[in-house]
Design a protein around this motif. Structure first.
Motif, PDB file in Angstrom:
ATOM      1  N   ASN A  12       3.753   3.031   2.246  1.00 57.89           N
ATOM      2  CA  ASN A  12       3.154   2.727   0.689  1.00 57.89           C
ATOM      3  C   ASN A  12       2.018   3.678   0.486  1.00 57.89           C
ATOM      4  OD1 ASN A  12       4.679   0.482   0.478  1.00 57.89           O
ATOM      5  ND2 ASN A  12       3.056  -0.934   0.894  1.00 57.89           N
ATOM      6  N   GLU A  13       2.703   5.241   0.100  1.00 54.83           N
ATOM      7  CA  GLU A  13       1.800   6.259  -0.128  1.00 54.83           C
ATOM      8  C   GLU A  13       2.331   6.950  -1.117  1.00 54.83           C
ATOM      9  OE1 GLU A  13      -1.112   6.970   0.630  1.00 54.83           O
ATOM     10  OE2 GLU A  13      -1.275   6.191   2.784  1.00 54.83           O
ATOM     11  N   GLN A  14       3.166   6.430  -1.947  1.00 54.29           N
ATOM     12  CA  GLN A  14       3.900   6.716  -3.266  1.00 54.29           C
ATOM     13  C   GLN A  14       2.926   7.649  -4.055  1.00 54.29           C
ATOM     14  OE1 GLN A  14       4.537   4.224  -6.822  1.00 54.29           O
ATOM     15  NE2 GLN A  14       6.624   4.813  -6.768  1.00 54.29           N
ATOM     16  N   GLN A  15       1.673   7.411  -4.321  1.00 51.99           N
ATOM     17  CA  GLN A  15       0.744   8.201  -5.249  1.00 51.99           C
ATOM     18  C   GLN A  15       0.374   9.340  -4.463  1.00 51.99           C
ATOM     19  OE1 GLN A  15      -2.380   5.524  -6.492  1.00 51.99           O
ATOM     20  NE2 GLN A  15      -1.325   4.615  -8.007  1.00 51.99           N
ATOM     21  N   ASN A  16       0.116   9.311  -3.146  1.00 57.53           N
ATOM     22  CA  ASN A  16      -0.573  10.556  -2.559  1.00 57.53           C
ATOM     23  C   ASN A  16       0.677  11.611  -1.907  1.00 57.53           C
ATOM     24  OD1 ASN A  16      -3.065   9.688  -2.567  1.00 57.53           O
ATOM     25  ND2 ASN A  16      -2.925   8.189  -0.914  1.00 57.53           N
ATOM     26  N   ILE A  17       1.748  11.044  -1.742  1.00 60.80           N
ATOM     27  CA  ILE A  17       2.874  11.918  -1.122  1.00 60.80           C
ATOM     28  C   ILE A  17       3.325  13.108  -1.679  1.00 60.80           C
ATOM     29  CG2 ILE A  17       5.024  10.974  -1.753  1.00 60.80           C
ATOM     30  CD1 ILE A  17       4.299  11.535   1.748  1.00 60.80           C
ATOM     31  N   PRO A  18       2.983  13.442  -3.296  1.00 61.52           N
ATOM     32  CA  PRO A  18       3.547  14.431  -3.734  1.00 61.52           C
ATOM     33  C   PRO A  18       2.679  15.515  -3.482  1.00 61.52           C
ATOM     34  CG  PRO A  18       3.788  12.562  -5.467  1.00 61.52           C
ATOM     35  CD  PRO A  18       3.047  11.922  -4.123  1.00 61.52           C
ATOM     36  N   GLN A  19       1.388  15.028  -3.387  1.00 61.52           N
ATOM     37  CA  GLN A  19      -0.099  16.097  -3.197  1.00 61.52           C
ATOM     38  C   GLN A  19       0.107  16.361  -1.904  1.00 61.52           C
ATOM     39  OE1 GLN A  19      -3.128  13.757  -5.589  1.00 61.52           O
ATOM     40  NE2 GLN A  19      -3.861  15.646  -5.266  1.00 61.52           N
ATOM     41  N   THR A  20       0.372  15.357  -0.902  1.00 61.87           N
ATOM     42  CA  THR A  20       0.452  15.631   0.608  1.00 61.87           C
ATOM     43  C   THR A  20       1.732  16.913   0.826  1.00 61.87           C
ATOM     44  OG1 THR A  20      -0.236  13.519   1.361  1.00 61.87           O
ATOM     45  CG2 THR A  20       1.040  14.941   2.896  1.00 61.87           C
ATOM     46  N   ASP A  88      -1.231  12.856   8.179  1.00 64.25           N
ATOM     47  CA  ASP A  88      -1.248  11.731   7.453  1.00 64.25           C
ATOM     48  C   ASP A  88      -0.690  12.047   6.160  1.00 64.25           C
ATOM     49  OD1 ASP A  88      -1.867  10.596   9.796  1.00 64.25           O
ATOM     50  OD2 ASP A  88      -3.940   9.860   8.973  1.00 64.25           O
ATOM     51  N   ALA A  89      -0.277  10.950   5.319  1.00 63.57           N
ATOM     52  CA  ALA A  89       0.153  11.203   4.011  1.00 63.57           C
ATOM     53  C   ALA A  89      -0.848  10.638   2.944  1.00 63.57           C
ATOM     54  CB  ALA A  89       1.366  10.351   3.763  1.00 63.57           C
ATOM     55  N   ASP A  90      -2.141  10.644   3.218  1.00 68.60           N
ATOM     56  CA  ASP A  90      -3.279  10.002   2.287  1.00 68.60           C
ATOM     57  C   ASP A  90      -4.048  11.245   1.973  1.00 68.60           C
ATOM     58  OD1 ASP A  90      -4.542  10.799   4.742  1.00 68.60           O
ATOM     59  OD2 ASP A  90      -5.059   8.778   5.445  1.00 68.60           O
ATOM     60  N   LEU A  91      -3.914  12.576   2.373  1.00 69.62           N
ATOM     61  CA  LEU A  91      -4.630  13.536   1.667  1.00 69.62           C
ATOM     62  C   LEU A  91      -5.956  13.862   2.408  1.00 69.62           C
ATOM     63  CD1 LEU A  91      -4.504  12.625  -2.202  1.00 69.62           C
ATOM     64  CD2 LEU A  91      -2.866  13.955  -0.840  1.00 69.62           C
ATOM     65  N   THR A  92      -6.001  13.560   3.680  1.00 74.81           N
ATOM     66  CA  THR A  92      -7.180  13.504   4.347  1.00 74.81           C
ATOM     67  C   THR A  92      -7.187  14.824   5.481  1.00 74.81           C
ATOM     68  OG1 THR A  92      -6.337  12.050   6.069  1.00 74.81           O
ATOM     69  CG2 THR A  92      -7.923  11.009   4.600  1.00 74.81           C
ATOM     70  N   TYR A  93      -6.063  15.241   5.713  1.00 74.33           N
ATOM     71  CA  TYR A  93      -6.000  16.397   6.576  1.00 74.33           C
ATOM     72  C   TYR A  93      -5.525  17.801   5.914  1.00 74.33           C
ATOM     73  CZ  TYR A  93      -5.981  13.047  10.550  1.00 74.33           C
ATOM     74  OH  TYR A  93      -6.397  12.261  11.442  1.00 74.33           O
ATOM     75  N   GLY A 203      -6.670   6.755  -2.625  1.00 74.62           N
ATOM     76  CA  GLY A 203      -6.190   5.687  -2.854  1.00 74.62           C
ATOM     77  C   GLY A 203      -6.826   4.558  -1.796  1.00 74.62           C
ATOM     78  N   GLU A 204      -6.317   3.598  -1.582  1.00 70.09           N
ATOM     79  CA  GLU A 204      -7.155   2.288  -0.844  1.00 70.09           C
ATOM     80  C   GLU A 204      -6.639   2.362   0.753  1.00 70.09           C
ATOM     81  OE1 GLU A 204      -7.194  -2.690  -0.331  1.00 70.09           O
ATOM     82  OE2 GLU A 204      -5.746  -1.594  -2.009  1.00 70.09           O
ATOM     83  N   THR A 205      -7.676   2.510   1.663  1.00 67.62           N
ATOM     84  CA  THR A 205      -7.278   2.662   2.890  1.00 67.62           C
ATOM     85  C   THR A 205      -6.820   1.364   3.573  1.00 67.62           C
ATOM     86  OG1 THR A 205      -8.667   2.841   5.056  1.00 67.62           O
ATOM     87  CG2 THR A 205      -9.596   1.429   3.545  1.00 67.62           C
TER      88      THR A 205
END
Length: 261
Positions: A12-20, A88-93, A203-205
């Motif tokens: 459920n990383e639809q919003q983050n996956i393009p930037q990742t 990860d797909a959450d923009l942290t790395y 997004g939400e953790t």
């Protein structure tokens, strides 16, 4: 030409996956002589993460059995690369460091390169409970197995694919990260750790601090009972944070082992 497979587990990383995906320096890796595979492991997402990843050029593999380790094991089994890189797909790395990290893997003849988020962590990137939990689990991992890694929970690794043939990976959940590092070190591979920047999550953790912490601790105890403890390594001075603008030529912490216990 060798291939680098960048494997990204996503739930459920639809919003983050393009930037990742956009953050992966594909052209710079190709200019360094590598083909690049971007493999997103859709871990039973319900928000269309896989479809969005595919639209942005990634190869998508669906792993219906949820779990961090389950997603990675599926990705490892299905990727094509000679070298595997993860995040990860959450923009942290900081995927932008991959060309330098792969260069270090090659020039220093390493087998396994892991990363340390904790050395210079921005407090805004983690909650206080997560910071405490990461330090505690990393300390326990070092004590139980005598591994030199300062961050046992980091999810960015760069390693040679053939290592997987000699590692016994069991965990299907968040404990997979520490298990992979311990197995790489105990299997006698040439390992190193580099500090990295770690960014606030998009997004939400989804982390469950208490539940995941207990699960990770249980895995450490079970692994210690199965395998015993490795000899204590010699730890050398640590390098500065690796960034895309800094050549990967500094010395680092090496765990050079030649015999499995």
């Amino acid at each position: 030409m060798a291939t680098v497979s960048v494997i990204i587990p996503a739930y459920n990383e639809q919003q983050n996956i393009p930037q990742t995906i956009a953050a992966i320096p594909t052209e710079r890796l190709r200019a360094s002589g590598y083909d690049v595979e971007i493999l997103v492991v859709d871990n039973a997402s319900t928000d269309g993460t896989g479809e969005v990843a595919r639209e942005h050029g990634a190869r998508v593999l669906v792993q219906p059995v949820r779990g961090y380790g389950n997603a990675y094991r599926a990705g490892f089994a299905n990727c094509v690369g000679d070298v595997i890189a993860t995040g990860d797909a959450d923009l942290t790395y900081p995927f932008e460091i991959l060309p330098e990290a792969v260069h270090r893997l090659e020039t220093e003849r390493l087998d396994f390169l892991t990363t340390d988020r904790l050395a210079r962590l921005d407090p805004q990137s983690m909650t206080r409970s997560h910071i405490w939990g990461n330090h505690a689990l990393s300390l326990i991992t070092r004590w139980l197995f005598s591994v030199p890694f300062r961050d046992s929970q980091s999810g960015m690794w760069i390693f040679r694919r053939h290592l997987l043939d000699r590692m016994r990976l069991r965990s299907g959940g968040m404990a997979f990260s520490q298990e992979l590092k311990v197995e790489a070190y105990r299997s006698g591979f040439r390992c190193a750790e580099i500090p990295i920047a770690y960014y606030p999550r998009g997004g939400e953790t989804k982390n469950r601090t208490v539940v995941d912490g207990i699960g990770n601790l249980s895995q450490l105890i079970a692994a210690r009972m199965r395998n015993g403890r490795a000899p204590r390594p010699v730890v050398r001075p640590r390098p500065p944070v690796l960034t895309a603008s800094v050549p990967a030529v500094d010395s680092t912490v090496h765990a050079d082992r030649h015999a499995r216990d």
